[in-house]
Design a protein around this motif. Structure first.
Motif, PDB file in Angstrom:
ATOM      1  N   LEU A 106       0.817  -1.210   0.000  1.00  0.00           N
ATOM      2  CA  LEU A 106       0.000   0.000   0.000  1.00  0.00           C
ATOM      3  C   LEU A 106       0.853   1.263   0.000  1.00  0.00           C
ATOM      4  O   LEU A 106       0.473   2.275  -0.598  1.00  0.00           O
ATOM      5  N   ALA A 107       2.007   1.202   0.678  1.00  0.00           N
ATOM      6  CA  ALA A 107       2.901   2.369   0.697  1.00  0.00           C
ATOM      7  C   ALA A 107       3.538   2.602  -0.666  1.00  0.00           C
ATOM      8  O   ALA A 107       3.726   3.746  -1.097  1.00  0.00           O
ATOM      9  N   ARG A 108       3.870   1.488  -1.370  1.00  0.00           N
ATOM     10  CA  ARG A 108       4.530   1.607  -2.683  1.00  0.00           C
ATOM     11  C   ARG A 108       3.540   1.848  -3.807  1.00  0.00           C
ATOM     12  O   ARG A 108       3.812   2.602  -4.745  1.00  0.00           O
ATOM     13  N   GLN A 109       2.377   1.209  -3.727  1.00  0.00           N
ATOM     14  CA  GLN A 109       1.390   1.283  -4.814  1.00  0.00           C
ATOM     15  C   GLN A 109       0.003   1.626  -4.254  1.00  0.00           C
ATOM     16  O   GLN A 109      -0.928   0.829  -4.339  1.00  0.00           O
ATOM     17  N   PRO A 110      -0.166   2.811  -3.690  1.00  0.00           N
ATOM     18  CA  PRO A 110      -1.468   3.157  -3.091  1.00  0.00           C
ATOM     19  C   PRO A 110      -2.593   3.228  -4.122  1.00  0.00           C
ATOM     20  O   PRO A 110      -3.769   3.117  -3.756  1.00  0.00           O
ATOM     21  N   GLY A 111      -2.240   3.377  -5.387  1.00  0.00           N
ATOM     22  CA  GLY A 111      -3.265   3.419  -6.424  1.00  0.00           C
ATOM     23  C   GLY A 111      -4.074   2.144  -6.521  1.00  0.00           C
ATOM     24  O   GLY A 111      -5.195   2.155  -7.051  1.00  0.00           O
TER      25      GLY A 111
END
Length: 216
Positions: A183-188
């Motif tokens: 979630l931190a790296r790819q919140p999209g």
């Protein structure tokens, strides 16, 4: 010619000469120009400039979030109405929420504003607080800090959309620390449709990336 006639002519010529001279006589120069002071000033003056488009919101962003005037003008060029707010109470409340997520410095707040200029103007209790509380159930504080600073626009999505996204990632096998890092790296991934998420995962697996790896 008699002497009397000559004398009369001389006197007539003298009169004409005196009249001609009087037409060209100027009043004595007294060193003061005959100009009204209302139109001219002997001192250089600085032209008055309109006050900057300031206000309490702009001052708050400068003093509390470390932004420059140029950065504020550029970031809010499409939402200048935010800068006309007459109260910073909501902005103060948002910063308090960020403090609870590990963001405490003007440099960190600056990144949040540049990532999403509307963030500080979101309803703190009704909007941001519940979303941050949701993320705290699945993410470590350092990962939330990273997400907010780099992808604050994620919070433009509804809380329901975010819940659905997290639930889908859990079904795909992401739990605990792996979910927090993802979630931190790819919140999209928590704001796009389920179809987009599945397509992204399939593409990653097709090129040989494994779930949980840093490259995934």
């Amino acid at each position: 010619m008699s002497i009397q006639i000559m004398w009369k002519r001389l006197r007539k010529n003298d009169a004409r000469l005196l009249l001609a001279r009087s037409l060209f006589l100027l009043p004595p120069f007294n060193g003061k120009p005959h100009i009204r002071s209302a139109y001219f000033c002997t001192e250089a003056t600085t032209p008055s400039l309109p006050p900057p488009n300031g206000g309490v919101a702009r001052e708050f962003l400068i003093n509390k979030c470390g932004l420059t005037n140029e950065e504020i003008t550029k970031a809010f060029r499409h939402r200048m109405d935010f800068l006309r707010r007459t109260s910073v109470q909501n902005m103060e409340e948002v910063l308090e929420l960020l403090n609870g997520c590990g963001l405490t410095t003007p440099a960190q707040f600056r990144k949040v504003v540049l990532s999403n200029p509307a963030f500080l103007f979101s309803k703190s209790e009704r909007n941001l607080n519940s979303k941050l509380s949701l993320l705290k159930n699945f993410m470590k504080e350092k990962d939330i800090t990273k997400l907010v600073q780099t992808s604050a626009r994620t919070f433009n999505a509804s809380e329901g959309r975010m819940k659905s996204g997290i639930s889908l990632l859990q079904k795909l096998g992401f739990e605990g620390e792996a979910l927090s890092h993802l979630l931190a790296r790819q919140p999209g991934l928590i704001v796009v449709s389920e179809g987009k998420v599945m397509e992204s995962f399939k593409l990653a697996e097709d090129i040989g990336l494994k779930k949980g790896s840093k490259m995934f």
